[in-house]
Design a protein around this motif. Structure first.
Motif, PDB file in Angstrom:
ATOM      1  N   TRP A 134       0.808  -1.214   0.000  1.00  0.00           N
ATOM      2  CA  TRP A 134       0.000   0.000   0.000  1.00  0.00           C
ATOM      3  C   TRP A 134       0.841   1.264   0.000  1.00  0.00           C
ATOM      4  CZ3 TRP A 134      -0.851  -4.002   3.564  1.00  0.00           C
ATOM      5  CH2 TRP A 134      -1.934  -4.831   3.244  1.00  0.00           C
ATOM      6  N   LYS A 135       0.583   2.139  -0.954  1.00  0.00           N
ATOM      7  CA  LYS A 135       1.272   3.429  -1.007  1.00  0.00           C
ATOM      8  C   LYS A 135       0.906   4.278   0.209  1.00  0.00           C
ATOM      9  CE  LYS A 135       1.718   3.804  -5.992  1.00  0.00           C
ATOM     10  NZ  LYS A 135       1.361   4.548  -7.198  1.00  0.00           N
ATOM     11  N   LYS A 136      -0.353   4.203   0.623  1.00  0.00           N
ATOM     12  CA  LYS A 136      -0.832   4.992   1.761  1.00  0.00           C
ATOM     13  C   LYS A 136      -0.160   4.564   3.071  1.00  0.00           C
ATOM     14  CE  LYS A 136      -5.030   6.207   4.249  1.00  0.00           C
ATOM     15  NZ  LYS A 136      -6.450   5.973   4.416  1.00  0.00           N
ATOM     16  N   ASN A 137       0.190   3.295   3.177  1.00  0.00           N
ATOM     17  CA  ASN A 137       0.832   2.752   4.376  1.00  0.00           C
ATOM     18  C   ASN A 137       2.108   2.006   3.978  1.00  0.00           C
ATOM     19  OD1 ASN A 137      -2.436   2.322   4.967  1.00  0.00           O
ATOM     20  ND2 ASN A 137      -1.292   3.319   6.579  1.00  0.00           N
ATOM     21  N   PRO A 138       3.155   2.743   3.645  1.00  0.00           N
ATOM     22  CA  PRO A 138       4.379   2.106   3.131  1.00  0.00           C
ATOM     23  C   PRO A 138       5.113   1.218   4.132  1.00  0.00           C
ATOM     24  CG  PRO A 138       4.740   4.442   3.523  1.00  0.00           C
ATOM     25  CD  PRO A 138       3.275   4.190   3.731  1.00  0.00           C
ATOM     26  N   ASN A 139       4.804   1.323   5.424  1.00  0.00           N
ATOM     27  CA  ASN A 139       5.472   0.484   6.423  1.00  0.00           C
ATOM     28  C   ASN A 139       4.685  -0.770   6.764  1.00  0.00           C
ATOM     29  OD1 ASN A 139       7.694   2.170   6.717  1.00  0.00           O
ATOM     30  ND2 ASN A 139       6.656   3.445   8.200  1.00  0.00           N
ATOM     31  N   TYR A 140       3.517  -0.948   6.190  1.00  0.00           N
ATOM     32  CA  TYR A 140       2.725  -2.148   6.439  1.00  0.00           C
ATOM     33  C   TYR A 140       3.301  -3.281   5.600  1.00  0.00           C
ATOM     34  CZ  TYR A 140      -1.093   0.429   8.763  1.00  0.00           C
ATOM     35  OH  TYR A 140      -1.860   1.175   9.620  1.00  0.00           O
ATOM     36  N   ALA A 141       3.745  -4.332   6.258  1.00  0.00           N
ATOM     37  CA  ALA A 141       4.408  -5.442   5.580  1.00  0.00           C
ATOM     38  C   ALA A 141       3.584  -6.718   5.702  1.00  0.00           C
ATOM     39  CB  ALA A 141       5.784  -5.670   6.194  1.00  0.00           C
ATOM     40  N   VAL A 142       3.234  -7.289   4.564  1.00  0.00           N
ATOM     41  CA  VAL A 142       2.483  -8.540   4.515  1.00  0.00           C
ATOM     42  C   VAL A 142       3.471  -9.688   4.351  1.00  0.00           C
ATOM     43  CG1 VAL A 142       0.855  -9.880   3.127  1.00  0.00           C
ATOM     44  CG2 VAL A 142       0.439  -7.455   3.536  1.00  0.00           C
ATOM     45  N   LEU A 143       3.208 -10.768   5.072  1.00  0.00           N
ATOM     46  CA  LEU A 143       4.021 -11.983   4.945  1.00  0.00           C
ATOM     47  C   LEU A 143       3.076 -13.102   4.547  1.00  0.00           C
ATOM     48  CD1 LEU A 143       5.732 -10.917   8.120  1.00  0.00           C
ATOM     49  CD2 LEU A 143       7.024 -11.382   6.050  1.00  0.00           C
ATOM     50  N   ARG A 144       3.378 -13.735   3.416  1.00  0.00           N
ATOM     51  CA  ARG A 144       2.478 -14.776   2.935  1.00  0.00           C
ATOM     52  C   ARG A 144       3.234 -15.958   2.368  1.00  0.00           C
ATOM     53  NH1 ARG A 144      -0.851 -11.704  -1.781  1.00  0.00           N
ATOM     54  NH2 ARG A 144       0.723 -10.200  -2.345  1.00  0.00           N
ATOM     55  N   HIS A 145       2.520 -17.076   2.359  1.00  0.00           N
ATOM     56  CA  HIS A 145       3.090 -18.311   1.819  1.00  0.00           C
ATOM     57  C   HIS A 145       3.437 -18.123   0.347  1.00  0.00           C
ATOM     58  CE1 HIS A 145       2.019 -20.939   5.232  1.00  0.00           C
ATOM     59  NE2 HIS A 145       0.989 -20.124   5.377  1.00  0.00           N
ATOM     60  N   ARG A 146       4.510 -18.742  -0.045  1.00  0.00           N
ATOM     61  CA  ARG A 146       4.926 -18.654  -1.448  1.00  0.00           C
ATOM     62  C   ARG A 146       4.018 -19.477  -2.349  1.00  0.00           C
ATOM     63  NH1 ARG A 146      10.665 -20.519  -1.775  1.00  0.00           N
ATOM     64  NH2 ARG A 146       9.998 -21.818  -0.065  1.00  0.00           N
ATOM     65  N   HIS A 147       3.539 -20.626  -1.873  1.00  0.00           N
ATOM     66  CA  HIS A 147       2.779 -21.523  -2.738  1.00  0.00           C
ATOM     67  C   HIS A 147       1.300 -21.160  -2.870  1.00  0.00           C
ATOM     68  CE1 HIS A 147       2.213 -23.176   1.277  1.00  0.00           C
ATOM     69  NE2 HIS A 147       1.141 -23.784   0.824  1.00  0.00           N
ATOM     70  N   ASN A 148       0.634 -20.714  -1.804  1.00  0.00           N
ATOM     71  CA  ASN A 148      -0.799 -20.411  -1.914  1.00  0.00           C
ATOM     72  C   ASN A 148      -1.121 -18.927  -1.769  1.00  0.00           C
ATOM     73  OD1 ASN A 148      -0.726 -19.821   0.832  1.00  0.00           O
ATOM     74  ND2 ASN A 148      -1.828 -21.655   1.455  1.00  0.00           N
ATOM     75  N   ARG A 149      -0.114 -18.119  -1.480  1.00  0.00           N
ATOM     76  CA  ARG A 149      -0.222 -16.662  -1.362  1.00  0.00           C
ATOM     77  C   ARG A 149      -1.090 -16.196  -0.192  1.00  0.00           C
ATOM     78  NH1 ARG A 149       3.643 -14.426  -3.095  1.00  0.00           N
ATOM     79  NH2 ARG A 149       2.661 -12.549  -3.810  1.00  0.00           N
ATOM     80  N   LYS A 150      -1.474 -17.114   0.704  1.00  0.00           N
ATOM     81  CA  LYS A 150      -2.261 -16.724   1.874  1.00  0.00           C
ATOM     82  C   LYS A 150      -1.368 -16.000   2.879  1.00  0.00           C
ATOM     83  CE  LYS A 150      -5.862 -20.221   1.858  1.00  0.00           C
ATOM     84  NZ  LYS A 150      -6.486 -21.299   2.652  1.00  0.00           N
ATOM     85  N   TRP A 151      -1.935 -14.976   3.495  1.00  0.00           N
ATOM     86  CA  TRP A 151      -1.214 -14.239   4.518  1.00  0.00           C
ATOM     87  C   TRP A 151      -1.104 -15.081   5.776  1.00  0.00           C
ATOM     88  CZ3 TRP A 151      -3.401  -8.583   4.851  1.00  0.00           C
ATOM     89  CH2 TRP A 151      -3.386  -7.988   3.595  1.00  0.00           C
TER      90      TRP A 151
END
Length: 116
Positions: free
Chosen positions: A22-39
């Motif tokens: 998100w441009k509005k929240n540049p410090n928000y970091a999502v971590l998700r699985h590589r295979h299913n893309r779920k957070w």
């Protein structure tokens, strides 16, 4: 626990790097699985009052997906809050500076497993 230390652990143990969506929240970091893309986690800095806390300072939190019964128990302790911007029944917000790193990493593993 410091954000940098957390991300280094996640990169080493899960081979996942944070994504900044998100441009509005540049410090928000999502971590998700590589295979299913779920957070399995999101790290944010949120104003205290938005978390139900006193003050306007930024609080660094991690949101994790956990079993509802565990969430209910954890929220009785300092540093554990209803999930910010996520389903409050299945997610919890944890203040990175108030909860022991070992506990955060243990709960991170649970979240990772639940979202496989």
């Amino acid at each position: 626990m410091e954000r940098k230390e957390l991300f280094a652990y996640i990169a080493e143990h899960y081979q996942v790097n944070p994504e900044y969506l998100w441009k509005k929240n540049p410090n928000y970091a999502v971590l998700r699985h590589r295979h299913n893309r779920k957070w399995f986690a999101i790290v944010m800095d949120v104003e205290a009052e938005k978390l139900g806390l006193k003050g306007t300072q930024l609080e660094e939190i991690i949101d994790l997906k956990l079993e509802p019964e565990l969430i209910e128990i954890l929220q009785q302790s300092e540093g554990y809050l209803p999930a910010y911007h996520m389903n409050k029944q299945h997610w919890i917000s944890i203040q990175l500076k108030k909860v022991a790193p070992e506990q955060i990493l243990k709960l991170l593993e649970m979240s990772y497993e639940l979202t496989k």
